[in-house]
Design a protein around this motif. Structure first.
Motif, PDB file in Angstrom:
ATOM      1  N   ARG A   8     111.299 -17.671   1.573  1.00 30.27           N
ATOM      2  CA  ARG A   8     110.542 -18.845   1.120  1.00 30.27           C
ATOM      3  C   ARG A   8     111.469 -19.965   0.663  1.00 30.27           C
ATOM      4  NH1 ARG A   8     107.190 -14.941  -1.334  1.00 30.27           N
ATOM      5  NH2 ARG A   8     108.261 -15.308  -3.289  1.00 30.27           N
ATOM      6  N   GLY A   9     112.490 -19.609  -0.097  1.00 35.23           N
ATOM      7  CA  GLY A   9     113.395 -20.607  -0.661  1.00 35.23           C
ATOM      8  C   GLY A   9     114.202 -21.368   0.383  1.00 35.23           C
ATOM      9  N   THR A  10     114.412 -20.765   1.537  1.00 36.10           N
ATOM     10  CA  THR A  10     115.167 -21.435   2.604  1.00 36.10           C
ATOM     11  C   THR A  10     114.253 -21.980   3.690  1.00 36.10           C
ATOM     12  OG1 THR A  10     115.494 -19.388   3.874  1.00 36.10           O
ATOM     13  CG2 THR A  10     117.185 -19.954   2.217  1.00 36.10           C
ATOM     14  N   GLY A  11     112.954 -22.008   3.405  1.00 29.39           N
ATOM     15  CA  GLY A  11     112.012 -22.510   4.399  1.00 29.39           C
ATOM     16  C   GLY A  11     112.006 -21.672   5.674  1.00 29.39           C
ATOM     17  N   GLY A  12     112.318 -20.386   5.554  1.00 32.45           N
ATOM     18  CA  GLY A  12     112.314 -19.489   6.704  1.00 32.45           C
ATOM     19  C   GLY A  12     113.608 -19.489   7.503  1.00 32.45           C
ATOM     20  N   ARG A  13     114.606 -20.242   7.062  1.00 29.86           N
ATOM     21  CA  ARG A  13     115.880 -20.275   7.800  1.00 29.86           C
ATOM     22  C   ARG A  13     116.655 -18.970   7.634  1.00 29.86           C
ATOM     23  NH1 ARG A  13     115.729 -25.009   5.235  1.00 29.86           N
ATOM     24  NH2 ARG A  13     117.425 -24.440   3.850  1.00 29.86           N
ATOM     25  N   LEU A  14     116.485 -18.283   6.503  1.00 27.34           N
ATOM     26  CA  LEU A  14     117.150 -17.003   6.257  1.00 27.34           C
ATOM     27  C   LEU A  14     116.097 -15.936   5.987  1.00 27.34           C
ATOM     28  CD1 LEU A  14     120.026 -18.094   3.835  1.00 27.34           C
ATOM     29  CD2 LEU A  14     120.173 -17.683   6.294  1.00 27.34           C
ATOM     30  N   GLY A  15     116.427 -14.700   6.342  1.00 30.53           N
ATOM     31  CA  GLY A  15     115.547 -13.582   6.016  1.00 30.53           C
ATOM     32  C   GLY A  15     114.949 -12.876   7.210  1.00 30.53           C
ATOM     33  N   LEU A  16     115.009 -13.497   8.384  1.00 30.73           N
ATOM     34  CA  LEU A  16     114.501 -12.859   9.590  1.00 30.73           C
ATOM     35  C   LEU A  16     115.663 -12.588  10.537  1.00 30.73           C
ATOM     36  CD1 LEU A  16     111.384 -15.116  10.281  1.00 30.73           C
ATOM     37  CD2 LEU A  16     111.484 -12.988   8.969  1.00 30.73           C
ATOM     38  N   ALA A  17     115.538 -11.543  11.348  1.00 30.14           N
ATOM     39  CA  ALA A  17     116.607 -11.226  12.299  1.00 30.14           C
ATOM     40  C   ALA A  17     116.033 -10.453  13.477  1.00 30.14           C
ATOM     41  CB  ALA A  17     117.691 -10.399  11.620  1.00 30.14           C
ATOM     42  N   ARG A  18     116.602 -10.683  14.641  1.00 33.58           N
ATOM     43  CA  ARG A  18     116.254  -9.902  15.829  1.00 33.58           C
ATOM     44  C   ARG A  18     116.988  -8.563  15.766  1.00 33.58           C
ATOM     45  NH1 ARG A  18     112.090 -12.170  18.750  1.00 33.58           N
ATOM     46  NH2 ARG A  18     112.346 -14.411  18.763  1.00 33.58           N
ATOM     47  N   PRO A  19     116.405  -7.523  16.365  1.00 31.28           N
ATOM     48  CA  PRO A  19     117.121  -6.239  16.413  1.00 31.28           C
ATOM     49  C   PRO A  19     118.401  -6.371  17.244  1.00 31.28           C
ATOM     50  CG  PRO A  19     114.823  -5.987  17.094  1.00 31.28           C
ATOM     51  CD  PRO A  19     115.093  -7.449  16.977  1.00 31.28           C
ATOM     52  N   LYS A  20     119.380  -5.582  16.873  1.00 25.22           N
ATOM     53  CA  LYS A  20     120.641  -5.501  17.610  1.00 25.22           C
ATOM     54  C   LYS A  20     120.888  -4.030  17.922  1.00 25.22           C
ATOM     55  CE  LYS A  20     122.532  -9.534  15.435  1.00 25.22           C
ATOM     56  NZ  LYS A  20     123.058 -10.060  14.233  1.00 25.22           N
ATOM     57  N   PRO A  21     121.784  -3.717  18.832  1.00 27.60           N
ATOM     58  CA  PRO A  21     122.054  -2.294  19.106  1.00 27.60           C
ATOM     59  C   PRO A  21     122.394  -1.539  17.822  1.00 27.60           C
ATOM     60  CG  PRO A  21     123.114  -3.669  20.756  1.00 27.60           C
ATOM     61  CD  PRO A  21     122.558  -4.606  19.706  1.00 27.60           C
ATOM     62  N   GLY A  22     121.640  -0.482  17.560  1.00 29.99           N
ATOM     63  CA  GLY A  22     121.866   0.334  16.382  1.00 29.99           C
ATOM     64  C   GLY A  22     121.365  -0.253  15.081  1.00 29.99           C
ATOM     65  N   LYS A  23     120.638  -1.369  15.148  1.00 34.76           N
ATOM     66  CA  LYS A  23     120.175  -2.028  13.919  1.00 34.76           C
ATOM     67  C   LYS A  23     118.776  -2.606  14.134  1.00 34.76           C
ATOM     68  CE  LYS A  23     121.664  -5.247  10.412  1.00 34.76           C
ATOM     69  NZ  LYS A  23     122.682  -6.119   9.916  1.00 34.76           N
ATOM     70  N   ALA A  24     117.895  -2.372  13.178  1.00 33.39           N
ATOM     71  CA  ALA A  24     116.534  -2.916  13.250  1.00 33.39           C
ATOM     72  C   ALA A  24     116.558  -4.410  12.946  1.00 33.39           C
ATOM     73  CB  ALA A  24     115.624  -2.199  12.254  1.00 33.39           C
ATOM     74  N   GLY A  25     115.550  -5.108  13.421  1.00 30.22           N
ATOM     75  CA  GLY A  25     115.359  -6.510  13.078  1.00 30.22           C
ATOM     76  C   GLY A  25     114.526  -6.626  11.809  1.00 30.22           C
ATOM     77  N   LEU A  26     114.329  -7.856  11.343  1.00 37.49           N
ATOM     78  CA  LEU A  26     113.505  -8.124  10.167  1.00 37.49           C
ATOM     79  C   LEU A  26     112.472  -9.182  10.527  1.00 37.49           C
ATOM     80  CD1 LEU A  26     116.343  -8.245   7.516  1.00 37.49           C
ATOM     81  CD2 LEU A  26     114.600  -6.472   7.751  1.00 37.49           C
TER      82      LEU A  26
END
Length: 160
Positions: A30-48
């Motif tokens: 919320r504080g970054t207007g959605g610029r931080l906190g989400l991520a796509r999955p990568k090999p061996g790592k889940a996304g957010l």
């Protein structure tokens, strides 16, 4: 689905710490207007992702940050409530109103939630187990009920 062969169950941080971590994650988003906190999955790592639901009793909008993996066009997550025993509120809300939206890096997506069953559940559970290096069954054994594997399928934005 093998494990590490531990004689003691895996250790979890205290419940208050888990809740504070996720609250902090939502605050960063919320504080970054959605610029931080989400991520796509990568090999061996889940996304957010951020899943939006409507309260089944209150009718109020809710949002929760969740880890996910991709399965073709579908997003897959586990309804685990920080490995606590009760089902997470977002899962109860999603069951009551499966048509919803998720926020992913750079996009909002309309989805319809459902629980994976049978062979599909086993296949997706095994994919998640790879991320936990085989310990997923040990964590799941800490709960008195089976952990739902939740599939979020693409849905039309306008359900009419």
């Amino acid at each position: 689905m093998g494990g590490t062969g531990r004689s003691t169950p895996p250790r979890l941080p205290p419940r208050w710490f888990i809740r504070m971590f996720w609250a902090g994650h939502r605050a960063v988003f919320r504080g970054t207007g959605g610029r931080l906190g989400l991520a796509r999955p990568k090999p061996g790592k889940a996304g957010l992702m951020r899943l939006r639901t409507v309260g089944r009793r209150s009718g109020d909008p809710h949002a929760v940050m969740l880890a996910y993996i991709e399965d073709g066009p579908n997003l897959v997550t586990l309804a685990m409530n920080g490995w606590g025993d009760p089902p997470p509120a977002w899962w109860l809300n999603l069951q009551a109103g499966p048509q919803t939206t998720v926020d992913l890096p750079g996009e909002e997506r309309a989805v319809r939630g459902r629980v994976a069953q049978g062979d599909e559940r086993e296949r997706l559970w095994a994919r998640y187990a790879e991320l936990f290096e085989g310990d997923l069954d040990e964590y799941a054994a800490m709960r008195s009920r089976e952990t739902p594997v939740v599939v979020l399928e693409p849905a039309a934005s306008d359900p009419s």
